[in-house]
Every structure is written in structure tokens, then in C-alpha cells.
Write a protein that holds these residues in place. Structure first.
Motif, PDB file in Angstrom:
ATOM      1  N   THR A  34      51.045  73.415  93.054  1.00  0.00           N
ATOM      2  CA  THR A  34      51.000  74.880  93.208  1.00  0.00           C
ATOM      3  C   THR A  34      51.364  75.333  94.630  1.00  0.00           C
ATOM      4  OG1 THR A  34      48.641  74.884  93.761  1.00  0.00           O
ATOM      5  CG2 THR A  34      49.237  75.093  91.424  1.00  0.00           C
ATOM      6  N   GLY A  35      52.437  74.752  95.138  1.00  0.00           N
ATOM      7  CA  GLY A  35      52.927  75.151  96.455  1.00  0.00           C
ATOM      8  C   GLY A  35      52.209  74.535  97.626  1.00  0.00           C
ATOM      9  N   ARG A  36      51.257  73.632  97.395  1.00  0.00           N
ATOM     10  CA  ARG A  36      50.549  72.953  98.480  1.00  0.00           C
ATOM     11  C   ARG A  36      50.939  71.488  98.465  1.00  0.00           C
ATOM     12  NH1 ARG A  36      45.872  75.681 100.127  1.00  0.00           N
ATOM     13  NH2 ARG A  36      45.840  74.116 101.813  1.00  0.00           N
ATOM     14  N   LYS A  37      51.258  70.979  99.651  1.00  0.00           N
ATOM     15  CA  LYS A  37      51.677  69.578  99.755  1.00  0.00           C
ATOM     16  C   LYS A  37      50.455  68.678  99.816  1.00  0.00           C
ATOM     17  CE  LYS A  37      53.723  68.362 103.538  1.00  0.00           C
ATOM     18  NZ  LYS A  37      54.783  68.195 104.574  1.00  0.00           N
ATOM     19  N   LEU A  38      50.450  67.664  98.910  1.00  0.00           N
ATOM     20  CA  LEU A  38      49.330  66.732  98.839  1.00  0.00           C
ATOM     21  C   LEU A  38      49.563  65.488  99.686  1.00  0.00           C
ATOM     22  CD1 LEU A  38      48.560  66.930  94.984  1.00  0.00           C
ATOM     23  CD2 LEU A  38      47.514  68.230  96.858  1.00  0.00           C
ATOM     24  N   LEU A  46      61.773  51.270  92.831  1.00  0.00           N
ATOM     25  CA  LEU A  46      61.177  51.526  94.134  1.00  0.00           C
ATOM     26  C   LEU A  46      59.690  51.815  93.956  1.00  0.00           C
ATOM     27  CD1 LEU A  46      63.917  53.975  95.494  1.00  0.00           C
ATOM     28  CD2 LEU A  46      63.681  51.540  96.029  1.00  0.00           C
ATOM     29  N   SER A  47      58.868  51.109  94.738  1.00  0.00           N
ATOM     30  CA  SER A  47      57.429  51.352  94.753  1.00  0.00           C
ATOM     31  C   SER A  47      57.091  51.956  96.116  1.00  0.00           C
ATOM     32  CB  SER A  47      56.655  50.046  94.534  1.00  0.00           C
ATOM     33  OG  SER A  47      55.273  50.293  94.534  1.00  0.00           O
ATOM     34  N   LEU A  48      56.688  53.211  96.094  1.00  0.00           N
ATOM     35  CA  LEU A  48      56.506  53.970  97.325  1.00  0.00           C
ATOM     36  C   LEU A  48      55.054  54.360  97.507  1.00  0.00           C
ATOM     37  CD1 LEU A  48      59.591  56.332  96.871  1.00  0.00           C
ATOM     38  CD2 LEU A  48      59.505  54.135  98.065  1.00  0.00           C
ATOM     39  N   ALA A  49      54.580  54.256  98.755  1.00  0.00           N
ATOM     40  CA  ALA A  49      53.220  54.683  99.109  1.00  0.00           C
ATOM     41  C   ALA A  49      53.326  56.018  99.847  1.00  0.00           C
ATOM     42  CB  ALA A  49      52.552  53.632  99.982  1.00  0.00           C
ATOM     43  N   LEU A  50      52.649  57.033  99.298  1.00  0.00           N
ATOM     44  CA  LEU A  50      52.656  58.372  99.874  1.00  0.00           C
ATOM     45  C   LEU A  50      51.234  58.748 100.277  1.00  0.00           C
ATOM     46  CD1 LEU A  50      54.899  60.134  97.177  1.00  0.00           C
ATOM     47  CD2 LEU A  50      55.635  58.859  99.196  1.00  0.00           C
ATOM     48  N   ALA A  51      51.072  59.269 101.492  1.00  0.00           N
ATOM     49  CA  ALA A  51      49.743  59.625 101.989  1.00  0.00           C
ATOM     50  C   ALA A  51      49.824  60.979 102.684  1.00  0.00           C
ATOM     51  CB  ALA A  51      49.215  58.560 102.948  1.00  0.00           C
ATOM     52  N   GLY A  52      48.690  61.692 102.685  1.00  0.00           N
ATOM     53  CA  GLY A  52      48.662  62.994 103.337  1.00  0.00           C
ATOM     54  C   GLY A  52      47.280  63.576 103.386  1.00  0.00           C
ATOM     55  N   GLN A  53      47.114  64.615 104.208  1.00  0.00           N
ATOM     56  CA  GLN A  53      45.846  65.306 104.351  1.00  0.00           C
ATOM     57  C   GLN A  53      46.125  66.801 104.378  1.00  0.00           C
ATOM     58  OE1 GLN A  53      43.586  64.103 107.761  1.00  0.00           O
ATOM     59  NE2 GLN A  53      41.700  65.091 107.071  1.00  0.00           N
ATOM     60  N   THR A  54      45.392  67.547 103.564  1.00  0.00           N
ATOM     61  CA  THR A  54      45.585  68.988 103.438  1.00  0.00           C
ATOM     62  C   THR A  54      44.355  69.706 103.985  1.00  0.00           C
ATOM     63  OG1 THR A  54      46.890  68.618 101.436  1.00  0.00           O
ATOM     64  CG2 THR A  54      46.135  70.855 101.854  1.00  0.00           C
ATOM     65  N   ALA A  55      44.581  70.627 104.935  1.00  0.00           N
ATOM     66  CA  ALA A  55      43.477  71.382 105.531  1.00  0.00           C
ATOM     67  C   ALA A  55      43.148  72.611 104.673  1.00  0.00           C
ATOM     68  CB  ALA A  55      43.846  71.812 106.951  1.00  0.00           C
ATOM     69  N   ASP A  56      41.891  73.070 104.818  1.00  0.00           N
ATOM     70  CA  ASP A  56      41.415  74.260 104.081  1.00  0.00           C
ATOM     71  C   ASP A  56      41.714  74.125 102.589  1.00  0.00           C
ATOM     72  OD1 ASP A  56      40.598  75.373 106.488  1.00  0.00           O
ATOM     73  OD2 ASP A  56      42.529  76.362 106.803  1.00  0.00           O
ATOM     74  N   ALA A  57      41.229  73.013 102.013  1.00  0.00           N
ATOM     75  CA  ALA A  57      41.581  72.681 100.630  1.00  0.00           C
ATOM     76  C   ALA A  57      40.457  72.979  99.645  1.00  0.00           C
ATOM     77  CB  ALA A  57      41.976  71.213 100.550  1.00  0.00           C
ATOM     78  N   ALA A  58      39.489  73.806 100.003  1.00  0.00           N
ATOM     79  CA  ALA A  58      38.382  74.087  99.081  1.00  0.00           C
ATOM     80  C   ALA A  58      38.894  74.762  97.813  1.00  0.00           C
ATOM     81  CB  ALA A  58      37.336  74.974  99.776  1.00  0.00           C
ATOM     82  N   GLY A  59      39.716  75.780  97.968  1.00  0.00           N
ATOM     83  CA  GLY A  59      40.281  76.450  96.796  1.00  0.00           C
ATOM     84  C   GLY A  59      41.210  75.548  96.021  1.00  0.00           C
ATOM     85  N   LEU A  60      41.909  74.680  96.731  1.00  0.00           N
ATOM     86  CA  LEU A  60      42.812  73.748  96.058  1.00  0.00           C
ATOM     87  C   LEU A  60      42.043  72.763  95.196  1.00  0.00           C
ATOM     88  CD1 LEU A  60      45.665  72.541  95.695  1.00  0.00           C
ATOM     89  CD2 LEU A  60      45.271  71.216  97.781  1.00  0.00           C
ATOM     90  N   VAL A  61      40.938  72.242  95.694  1.00  0.00           N
ATOM     91  CA  VAL A  61      40.139  71.284  94.931  1.00  0.00           C
ATOM     92  C   VAL A  61      39.538  71.957  93.688  1.00  0.00           C
ATOM     93  CG1 VAL A  61      38.062  69.848  94.993  1.00  0.00           C
ATOM     94  CG2 VAL A  61      39.663  69.830  96.917  1.00  0.00           C
ATOM     95  N   GLN A  62      39.049  73.169  93.830  1.00  0.00           N
ATOM     96  CA  GLN A  62      38.509  73.887  92.668  1.00  0.00           C
ATOM     97  C   GLN A  62      39.576  74.103  91.598  1.00  0.00           C
ATOM     98  OE1 GLN A  62      36.703  77.491  94.092  1.00  0.00           O
ATOM     99  NE2 GLN A  62      35.050  76.425  95.208  1.00  0.00           N
ATOM    100  N   SER A  63      40.788  74.451  92.040  1.00  0.00           N
ATOM    101  CA  SER A  63      41.876  74.645  91.078  1.00  0.00           C
ATOM    102  C   SER A  63      42.231  73.338  90.384  1.00  0.00           C
ATOM    103  CB  SER A  63      43.097  75.220  91.797  1.00  0.00           C
ATOM    104  OG  SER A  63      44.186  75.334  90.906  1.00  0.00           O
TER     105      SER A  63
END
Length: 261
Positions: A158-162, A180-197
Motif C-alpha cells: 500500500t505504497g509503503r516500502k517493507l 535467483l534467491s535474494l535476501a531483502l531486508a528493511g526497516q519502516t518507521a512510524d509503522a503502527a498504522g501499517l501493522v494494523q492494516s
């Protein structure tokens, strides 16, 4: 002596008598009729002197100055001609490549996905680590693909990068399929609304994800290695869950491909 003789002076004004002269018209010309006139003409008629002789200089018309508009028109015509020439050359090269090498679009698919970390921190940040298996197919008989360094791959909800990552540098030959086996990692700030969704969407059993890839490549035509291009790949996924250390089922996936310089 006898009577002295007296002499009385006479004034000049009294002695002088002015007799007016009346002009008389000549009754006959000084030159008799029939006689030739002198070179000075008739003395009774005074002709004006002849006009001075002016030297006639031939007139040569000057060339009109060149206008700027003509120069601008010439420049515009040359520019249009060069552009048309470039278009014709590119069209000829494209026709040669099409009929000789028969190019086909590479194909990509997302085969599997596994989440090794998906946690919500105390600072309202979301940390996620995905392992994604991607299949790249090159269906061309005479065209190879060099995948260069500097690629970028990311997963979005929904428009937020994970999370994000990159592809390795490798060469894909003719009619080759690469896993191809790829490892993707990231951190999203202010993600309270994102987690609820995400939690609400997970209860429905269908979570839409987008994978975006931007990969610099170089195309090899026979033995000729062309300049660098960019492959842009967009994949839409529909997974059932985003729980960590859990097998994720990909319900639906579709990928679109385009390229640019």
C-alpha cells in the motif's frame, strides 16, 4: 578810374539747367532683317546662361542585406534534416536487429517467498526480512544479457516500502533460465498504522504486495556488446500471510517488463 566793373558770382545751382531726357524707343533693330545674328544672340533678347554640365555616374544597385530570418530558416531546415536522418538510421538498425536476431522480451516470475523476520518494535518501527526466489528467462537464440551492478529490488505494501535488496552481477546466455534467491531486508518507521492494516488484511487471507526491480543491463547481439540499458520489472503478488518463519503461499502473481535508456 572810371566806374569799377562789378562782378557778381553766379551760383552753380542757378547756372545749371537740368533738361530731362525722355527715352526713345528704337524704331528699327540694329541688325537689318535677313542678316545673320551674331554668335552672342539677339542683343534685344537676353538668354539665361546654359546649365552647368554634370558628370553622369552609372548607378549600381546595392544588394539587400541578408535577414536573420533566412539564417534561422536554414538552421531549422538543417536540424530537421539531421533528425530525420537519425530516425531513418535508427529505423534501419531496428529492422536489421528484428529480422536478423529476432529479439524477444525476457520473462520474470516470483516462485516462492519466505519471511525470516517480521517484528514490530517499541519505537513503532517495523523490521522485515524476506527471502524471495525469482526466475529469469532469456528466450532469445542470438541475444545474451549482461546483468550489471547497481540494481535495486524492493517489496511494497500500500505504497509503503517493507524491504529492499539487489540482484547479483551475472551473464545470461541464449535460451537460458536462471534461478535467483535474494535476501531483502528493511526497516519502516512510524509503522503502527501499517501493522494494523496488515493484521486486518491478513484475516481475509489475501495480502497484496508489489515487487519493483530496476536493473542495469547490456545486450549482446552476436559478438557485439551494446550500450547500457535499464530493465524495469513490476510484479504483483497476492499472498495469504506475512507471519515470520511461516510458509507463505503465493495465491497469484503477474510481472510486467519494460526497458529504457
Amino acid at each position: 578810374m572810371a566806374d569799377h566793373q562789378r562782378i557778381h558770382p553766379v551760383h552753380e545751382q542757378e547756372a545749371m539747367v537740368v533738361v530731362p531726357l525722355t527715352p526713345q524707343k528704337a524704331t528699327a533693330p540694329l541688325i537689318t532683317r535677313g542678316s545673320s545674328k551674331s554668335e552672342h544672340g539677339d542683343p534685344e533678347r537676353q538668354y539665361p546662361p546654359p546649365p552647368p554640365v554634370h558628370r553622369t555616374i552609372p548607378y549600381a544597385p546595392l544588394k539587400p542585406p541578408k535577414r536573420r530570418s533566412s539564417c534561422c530558416k536554414k538552421c531549422l531546415c538543417w536540424t530537421i534534416s539531421l533528425l530525420l536522418l537519425q530516425i531513418v538510421i535508427v529505423a534501419i538498425l531496428a529492422a536489421v536487429v528484428y529480422f536478423v536476431f529476432d529479439p524477444k522480451v525476457p520473462k520474470y516470475s516470483v516462485d516462492a517467498m519466505r519471511i525470516t523476520q517480521f517484528s514490530f518494535g517499541n519505537d513503532n518501527s517495523l523490521s522485515a526480512t524476506f527471502n524471495v526466489n525469482i526466475t529469469a528467462r532469456n528466450p532469445n537464440k542470438k541475444i545474451g544479457i549482461y546483468y550489471e551492478s547497481g540494481s535495486h529490488l524492493s517489496v511494497w505494501y500500500t505504497g509503503r516500502k517493507l524491504c529492499e535488496g539487489s540482484l547479483p552481477k551475472f551473464y545470461q546466455g541464449h535460451r537460458n533460465t536462471t534461478l535467483l534467491s535474494l535476501a531483502l531486508a528493511g526497516q519502516t518507521a512510524d509503522a503502527a498504522g501499517l501493522v494494523q492494516s496488515l493484521q486486518a488484511q491478513q484475516q481475509t487471507g489475501s495480502i497484496p504486495l508489489n515487487i519493483r526491480a530496476k536493473v542495469p543491463v547490456r545486450i549482446k547481439l552476436g559478438k557485439l556488446k551494446l550500450m547500457k540499458w535499464k530493465f524495469l520489472v513490476r510484479c504483483r503478488l497476492d499472498v495469504d500471510s506475512l507471519a515470520a518463519n511461516n510458509a507463505i503461499s503465493i495465491r497469484d502473481s503477474s510481472c510486467k517488463f519494460r526497458f529504457r535508456l
